[in-house]
Design a protein around this motif. Structure first.
Motif, short mmCIF file in Angstrom:
data_model
loop_
_atom_site.label_atom_id
_atom_site.label_comp_id
_atom_site.label_asym_id
_atom_site.label_seq_id
_atom_site.Cartn_x
_atom_site.Cartn_y
_atom_site.Cartn_z
N TYR A 44 0.94 -1.13 -0.04
CA TYR A 44 0.21 0.08 -0.13
C TYR A 44 0.93 1.41 -0.02
O TYR A 44 1.72 1.19 0.94
CB TYR A 44 -0.91 0.01 1.01
N GLN A 45 0.72 2.10 -0.91
CA GLN A 45 1.65 3.30 -1.14
C GLN A 45 0.90 4.46 -1.67
O GLN A 45 -0.16 4.31 -2.34
CB GLN A 45 2.70 2.82 -2.05
N PHE A 46 1.52 5.41 -1.78
CA PHE A 46 1.36 6.55 -2.58
C PHE A 46 2.17 6.83 -3.66
O PHE A 46 3.29 6.81 -3.25
CB PHE A 46 1.21 8.13 -1.57
N LEU A 64 11.68 -7.88 -7.51
CA LEU A 64 10.16 -8.50 -6.48
C LEU A 64 9.08 -7.80 -7.00
O LEU A 64 8.92 -6.56 -7.11
CB LEU A 64 10.60 -8.21 -5.09
N HIS A 65 8.30 -8.96 -7.47
CA HIS A 65 6.91 -8.46 -8.12
C HIS A 65 5.90 -8.43 -7.22
O HIS A 65 5.32 -9.52 -6.99
CB HIS A 65 6.72 -9.28 -9.27
N ILE A 66 5.77 -7.47 -6.53
CA ILE A 66 4.76 -7.34 -5.43
C ILE A 66 3.48 -6.46 -5.89
O ILE A 66 3.95 -5.31 -6.42
CB ILE A 66 5.57 -6.54 -4.18
N GLU A 67 2.51 -6.69 -5.80
CA GLU A 67 1.36 -5.91 -6.30
C GLU A 67 1.41 -4.36 -5.45
O GLU A 67 1.49 -4.47 -4.19
CB GLU A 67 0.06 -6.60 -5.80
N LEU A 68 1.46 -3.42 -6.39
CA LEU A 68 1.24 -1.83 -5.62
C LEU A 68 -0.12 -1.40 -5.44
O LEU A 68 -1.07 -1.61 -6.53
CB LEU A 68 2.02 -1.00 -6.43
N ARG A 69 -0.67 -1.16 -4.35
CA ARG A 69 -2.06 -0.76 -4.19
C ARG A 69 -1.83 0.84 -3.70
O ARG A 69 -1.35 1.27 -2.74
CB ARG A 69 -2.64 -1.48 -3.04
N ASP A 70 -2.52 1.46 -4.58
CA ASP A 70 -2.87 3.06 -4.41
C ASP A 70 -3.76 3.35 -3.23
O ASP A 70 -5.05 3.32 -3.39
CB ASP A 70 -3.26 3.74 -5.40
N ALA A 71 -3.21 3.84 -1.91
CA ALA A 71 -4.09 3.87 -0.80
C ALA A 71 -4.41 5.63 -0.64
O ALA A 71 -5.10 5.70 0.38
CB ALA A 71 -3.11 3.57 0.52
N CYS A 92 2.84 0.33 3.56
CA CYS A 92 2.61 -0.64 4.26
C CYS A 92 2.65 -1.74 3.46
O CYS A 92 2.07 -1.97 2.31
CB CYS A 92 1.35 -0.40 4.87
N LEU A 93 3.42 -2.93 4.00
CA LEU A 93 3.49 -4.34 3.25
C LEU A 93 2.63 -5.29 3.95
O LEU A 93 2.40 -5.49 5.14
CB LEU A 93 4.89 -4.71 3.35
N ARG A 94 1.57 -5.74 3.14
CA ARG A 94 0.55 -6.91 3.51
C ARG A 94 1.23 -8.01 3.03
O ARG A 94 1.31 -8.24 1.84
CB ARG A 94 -0.81 -6.55 2.94
N ILE A 95 1.17 -8.84 4.17
CA ILE A 95 1.83 -10.33 3.91
C ILE A 95 0.90 -11.36 4.36
O ILE A 95 0.38 -11.33 5.57
CB ILE A 95 3.13 -10.25 4.94
N GLN A 96 0.27 -11.99 3.39
CA GLN A 96 -0.34 -13.13 3.67
C GLN A 96 0.37 -14.34 3.94
O GLN A 96 1.09 -14.96 3.20
CB GLN A 96 -1.31 -13.36 2.47
N LYS A 97 0.27 -14.78 5.20
CA LYS A 97 1.01 -15.80 5.54
C LYS A 97 0.33 -17.27 5.43
O LYS A 97 -0.83 -17.36 4.83
CB LYS A 97 1.01 -15.95 7.17
N VAL A 102 -2.52 -12.70 8.31
CA VAL A 102 -2.08 -11.36 7.63
C VAL A 102 -1.33 -10.57 8.66
O VAL A 102 -1.68 -10.31 9.75
CB VAL A 102 -3.28 -10.68 7.11
N GLU A 103 -0.04 -10.22 8.02
CA GLU A 103 0.77 -9.25 8.93
C GLU A 103 0.84 -8.07 7.97
O GLU A 103 1.05 -8.00 6.89
CB GLU A 103 2.01 -9.87 8.92
#
Length: 122
Positions: A44-46, A64-71, A92-97, A102-103
Motif C-alpha cells: 500500500y503506497q502513495f 520483486l514483483h509485489i502488487e502495488l496498491r494506491d492507498a 505498508c506491506l501486507r503479507i498473507q501467511k 495477515v501481517e
C-alpha cells in the motif's frame, strides 16, 4: 502548501525516473520461487511519497514483483488499509501467511529489512 507538496512530489518522481535502478537478473527457477513468495504480498503506497519511492526502488532493484496498491486515490484500498491494517499510513506491506493470517508491516526501513532477510538480498 498543497502546491509546494505537489511540486516536491513531481520532483521526487522525476528523480526516481531518471535514476531508476536496473533490476537483477535471476535464473528461471530462482525467479519462479521468488515470484510465488511475493504473490502473497501487496504494498500500500502513495505515488509521490518519498518513503514509498524508496521501497519501490528496492523492489525494482531486486526484481520483486509485489502488487502495488494506491492507498491515496483508490477508496477500496484505502478503506482496506485502515480497516485491516489499523491506520492510513504508507508504505505498508501486507503479507498473507501460509496459515491464512495477515501481517501488516509499516515503515520503509522495516519493509526493506524484511524483504532483504526473507529473500537473502544484499
Amino acid at each position: 502548501m498543497k502546491v509546494i507538496r505537489w511540486i516536491l512530489g513531481q520532483m521526487i518522481l522525476l528523480v526516481d525516473f531518471l535514476t531508476s535502478p536496473k533490476p537483477v537478473v535471476r535464473e528461471a527457477a530462482a525467479k519462479q520461487v521468488i515470484d510465488e513468495a511475493t504473490a502473497s504480498m501487496s504494498l500500500y503506497q502513495f505515488k509521490a511519497c518519498p518513503f514509498c519511492v524508496k521501497v519501490r526502488r528496492q523492489l525494482k532493484r531486486h526484481a520483486l514483483h509485489i502488487e502495488l496498491r494506491d492507498a491515496k486515490n483508490d477508496g477500496e484500498h484505502k478503506a482496506e488499509l485502515v480497516r485491516e491494517g489499523g491506520r492510513h499510513k504508507v508504505p505498508c506491506l501486507r503479507i498473507q501467511k501460509s496459515d491464512c493470517s495477515v501481517e501488516w508491516l509499516y515503515e520503509s526501513n522495516d519493509i526493506i529489512a524484511y524483504l532483504n532477510n526473507r529473500f537473502n538480498l544484499t
